[in-house]
Design a protein around this motif. Structure first.
Motif, short mmCIF file in Angstrom:
data_model
loop_
_atom_site.label_atom_id
_atom_site.label_comp_id
_atom_site.label_asym_id
_atom_site.label_seq_id
_atom_site.Cartn_x
_atom_site.Cartn_y
_atom_site.Cartn_z
N THR A 64 0.85 -1.20 0.00
CA THR A 64 0.00 0.00 0.00
C THR A 64 0.88 1.24 0.00
O THR A 64 1.98 1.23 0.54
N SER A 65 0.35 2.31 -0.60
CA SER A 65 1.08 3.58 -0.57
C SER A 65 0.50 4.50 0.51
O SER A 65 0.98 5.61 0.70
N LEU A 66 -0.53 4.03 1.22
CA LEU A 66 -1.17 4.88 2.22
C LEU A 66 -0.18 5.24 3.33
O LEU A 66 0.41 4.36 3.95
N GLU A 67 -0.02 6.54 3.57
CA GLU A 67 1.01 7.00 4.50
C GLU A 67 0.81 6.45 5.91
O GLU A 67 1.75 6.05 6.58
N TYR A 68 -0.46 6.43 6.36
CA TYR A 68 -0.72 6.06 7.76
C TYR A 68 -0.57 4.57 8.02
O TYR A 68 -0.67 4.13 9.16
N LEU A 69 -0.31 3.78 6.96
CA LEU A 69 -0.09 2.35 7.16
C LEU A 69 1.34 1.92 6.80
O LEU A 69 1.63 0.73 6.72
N GLN A 70 2.21 2.89 6.62
CA GLN A 70 3.58 2.56 6.19
C GLN A 70 4.38 1.78 7.23
O GLN A 70 5.36 1.11 6.89
N ASP A 71 3.97 1.82 8.49
CA ASP A 71 4.67 1.03 9.52
C ASP A 71 4.60 -0.46 9.20
O ASP A 71 5.39 -1.25 9.72
N TYR A 72 3.61 -0.85 8.39
CA TYR A 72 3.42 -2.27 8.10
C TYR A 72 4.13 -2.71 6.81
O TYR A 72 4.08 -3.87 6.45
N ILE A 73 4.74 -1.75 6.14
CA ILE A 73 5.48 -2.10 4.92
C ILE A 73 6.96 -2.10 5.29
O ILE A 73 7.62 -1.07 5.32
N ASN A 74 7.46 -3.28 5.64
CA ASN A 74 8.87 -3.37 6.05
C ASN A 74 9.37 -4.81 5.87
O ASN A 74 8.59 -5.70 5.52
N ASP A 75 10.65 -5.00 6.13
CA ASP A 75 11.26 -6.31 5.87
C ASP A 75 10.80 -7.40 6.83
O ASP A 75 10.95 -8.58 6.55
N ASP A 76 10.23 -7.00 7.97
CA ASP A 76 9.79 -8.01 8.94
C ASP A 76 8.41 -8.57 8.63
O ASP A 76 8.00 -9.58 9.18
N ILE A 77 7.68 -7.86 7.78
CA ILE A 77 6.31 -8.27 7.45
C ILE A 77 6.28 -8.70 5.98
O ILE A 77 6.70 -7.95 5.10
N ALA A 78 5.81 -9.93 5.75
CA ALA A 78 5.85 -10.48 4.38
C ALA A 78 4.98 -9.67 3.42
O ALA A 78 3.92 -9.18 3.79
N ASN A 79 5.45 -9.54 2.17
CA ASN A 79 4.67 -8.89 1.13
C ASN A 79 3.76 -9.93 0.48
O ASN A 79 4.25 -10.92 -0.08
N LEU A 80 2.45 -9.71 0.55
CA LEU A 80 1.48 -10.71 0.07
C LEU A 80 0.85 -10.35 -1.27
O LEU A 80 -0.20 -10.86 -1.62
N GLY A 81 1.49 -9.45 -2.02
CA GLY A 81 0.91 -9.06 -3.31
C GLY A 81 0.17 -7.74 -3.18
O GLY A 81 0.60 -6.85 -2.46
N THR A 82 -0.98 -7.65 -3.87
CA THR A 82 -1.74 -6.40 -3.85
C THR A 82 -3.18 -6.70 -3.42
O THR A 82 -3.59 -7.86 -3.34
N ILE A 83 -3.95 -5.63 -3.20
CA ILE A 83 -5.35 -5.83 -2.79
C ILE A 83 -6.19 -6.35 -3.94
O ILE A 83 -7.34 -6.74 -3.75
N LYS A 84 -5.61 -6.39 -5.15
CA LYS A 84 -6.33 -6.97 -6.29
C LYS A 84 -5.83 -8.36 -6.64
O LYS A 84 -6.53 -9.15 -7.23
N GLU A 85 -4.57 -8.62 -6.30
CA GLU A 85 -3.98 -9.90 -6.67
C GLU A 85 -3.08 -10.42 -5.55
O GLU A 85 -1.99 -9.91 -5.34
N ALA A 86 -3.60 -11.44 -4.86
CA ALA A 86 -2.84 -11.98 -3.73
C ALA A 86 -1.78 -12.96 -4.23
O ALA A 86 -1.98 -13.66 -5.22
N ASP A 87 -0.65 -13.00 -3.54
CA ASP A 87 0.40 -13.99 -3.79
C ASP A 87 0.10 -15.16 -2.85
O ASP A 87 0.46 -15.13 -1.67
N LEU A 88 -0.60 -16.17 -3.37
CA LEU A 88 -1.08 -17.27 -2.52
C LEU A 88 0.06 -18.00 -1.80
O LEU A 88 -0.08 -18.38 -0.64
N GLU A 89 1.18 -18.17 -2.50
CA GLU A 89 2.31 -18.87 -1.86
C GLU A 89 2.85 -18.07 -0.69
O GLU A 89 3.18 -18.63 0.36
N ALA A 90 2.92 -16.75 -0.87
CA ALA A 90 3.40 -15.89 0.23
C ALA A 90 2.43 -15.91 1.40
O ALA A 90 2.84 -15.92 2.57
N VAL A 91 1.12 -15.96 1.09
CA VAL A 91 0.13 -16.02 2.16
C VAL A 91 0.30 -17.33 2.95
O VAL A 91 0.35 -17.34 4.18
N MET A 92 0.46 -18.42 2.22
CA MET A 92 0.63 -19.71 2.87
C MET A 92 1.91 -19.73 3.71
O MET A 92 1.92 -20.23 4.84
N ALA A 93 2.96 -19.16 3.17
CA ALA A 93 4.27 -19.19 3.84
C ALA A 93 4.26 -18.41 5.16
O ALA A 93 5.03 -18.72 6.07
#
Length: 301
Positions: A64-93
């Motif tokens: 997300t590019s939303l400023e108030y949620l940027q604390d959740y965009i970091n190396d400790d939290i997995a990237n699961l794709g986008t709100i339109k297209e989920a990365d199913l393997e990353a979600v499972m992992a």
């Protein structure tokens, strides 16, 4: 409505909530109580979890590019794709106890449900955005035993809506979004519905023959001139989704036809300052605060 089962001395509790299924129908869903590992594919839900103080449970999130949620965009939290297209393997992992999605991922509901229970909440335009946020926040809070926090978080919204409603009484408006160089008129059944519903501008852009539900209906600038609204609200979709090389909403709107309208001459063209919030996150608590600020700053000053 929590139920416990004993196994090896531990209590595994679950709670039953009402959520939507793949067909967008309300269903009863059993979810773990006090989930420790949360996967996020919906920004309104992340916003609510953040406001409730349980954001530290998030193990993966869509980008997300939303400023108030940027604390959740970091190396400790997995990237699961986008709100339109989920990365199913990353979600499972990321081994979630629970997954949150929004409407753009309804078609992935069944696939995601094989990984963990999927909570799908949305804003209901009949109910209104504010009431939807209140209900969704209460639903999410019930998974953590935090229901008593919701009233406190929502405390000033009703008064702010009332002040805006008082201003809007008897005033006409056309509400729309700018995308790919055109202006699409929105009804009260779609994004930005709060302006016509809760706040009560008379939305005169709604025409019986046009479908305004998702991205609105492309309108000619002549249509705006003909309808002669007192206010014109503009949400810049290209800015909201970061379209490369797109013209600014202002360049598109401020053409000869629109500049001849009373709305323009009276300074009543309202550009919503946080288009990404209106477009991708409208069901959140911080989102609602920013949306109201966008209206208050233009209308009540």
């Amino acid at each position: 409505n929590t139920s416990g089962s004993q196994s090896g001395g531990e209590t595994h509790k679950s709670v039953t909530i009402t959520s939507l299924n793949a067909n967008k129908e309300a269903v009863e869903l059993e979810v773990p109580y006090d989930p420790q590992r949360i996967a996020i594919l919906d920004m309104a839900s992340l916003d609510i979890l953040d406001a409730l103080g349980v954001g530290d449970r998030v193990v993966g999130t869509a980008d997300t590019s939303l400023e108030y949620l940027q604390d959740y965009i970091n190396d400790d939290i997995a990237n699961l794709g986008t709100i339109k297209e989920a990365d199913l393997e990353a979600v499972m992992a990321c081994e979630p106890d629970i997954i949150f999605i929004g409407g753009r991922l309804a078609s992935s509901y069944d696939a995601l449900s094989k990984i963990a229970p999927v909570v799908y909440l949305s804003t209901d335009t009949d109910l209104g955005v504010v009431e939807s946020v209140r209900q969704n926040a209460t639903t999410i809070a019930s998974m953590f035993g935090l229901e008593n926090k919701v009233d406190e978080l929502m405390a000033d919204f009703d008064a702010r809506i009332a002040a805006l409603s008082e201003f809007a009484t008897g005033k006409t408006a056309i509400i729309g979004l700018v995308t790919s160089g055109s202006y699409n008129v929105l009804g009260n059944d779609s994004r930005c519905s709060m302006i016509g519903r809760e706040i009560g501008f008379e939305n005169i852009g709604v025409d019986a023959n046009i479908d305004t539900s998702t991205h609105g209906n492309e309108a000619s600038f002549e249509f705006i001139v003909e309808k002669a609204p007192e206010y014109i609200f503009v949400m810049d979709r290209d800015a909201a989704i970061g379209t490369d090389g797109a013209k600014l909403a202002q360049e598109i709107m401020e053409n000869e036809l629109v500049m001849g309208t009373d709305a323009y001459k009276n300074g009543n063209i309202v550009y919503l300052a946080h288009p990404a919030v209106w477009y991708t996150a409208e069901g959140g608590i911080t989102a609602l605060d920013l949306m109201l600020q966008d209206l208050e700053s233009e209308l009540l000053n």
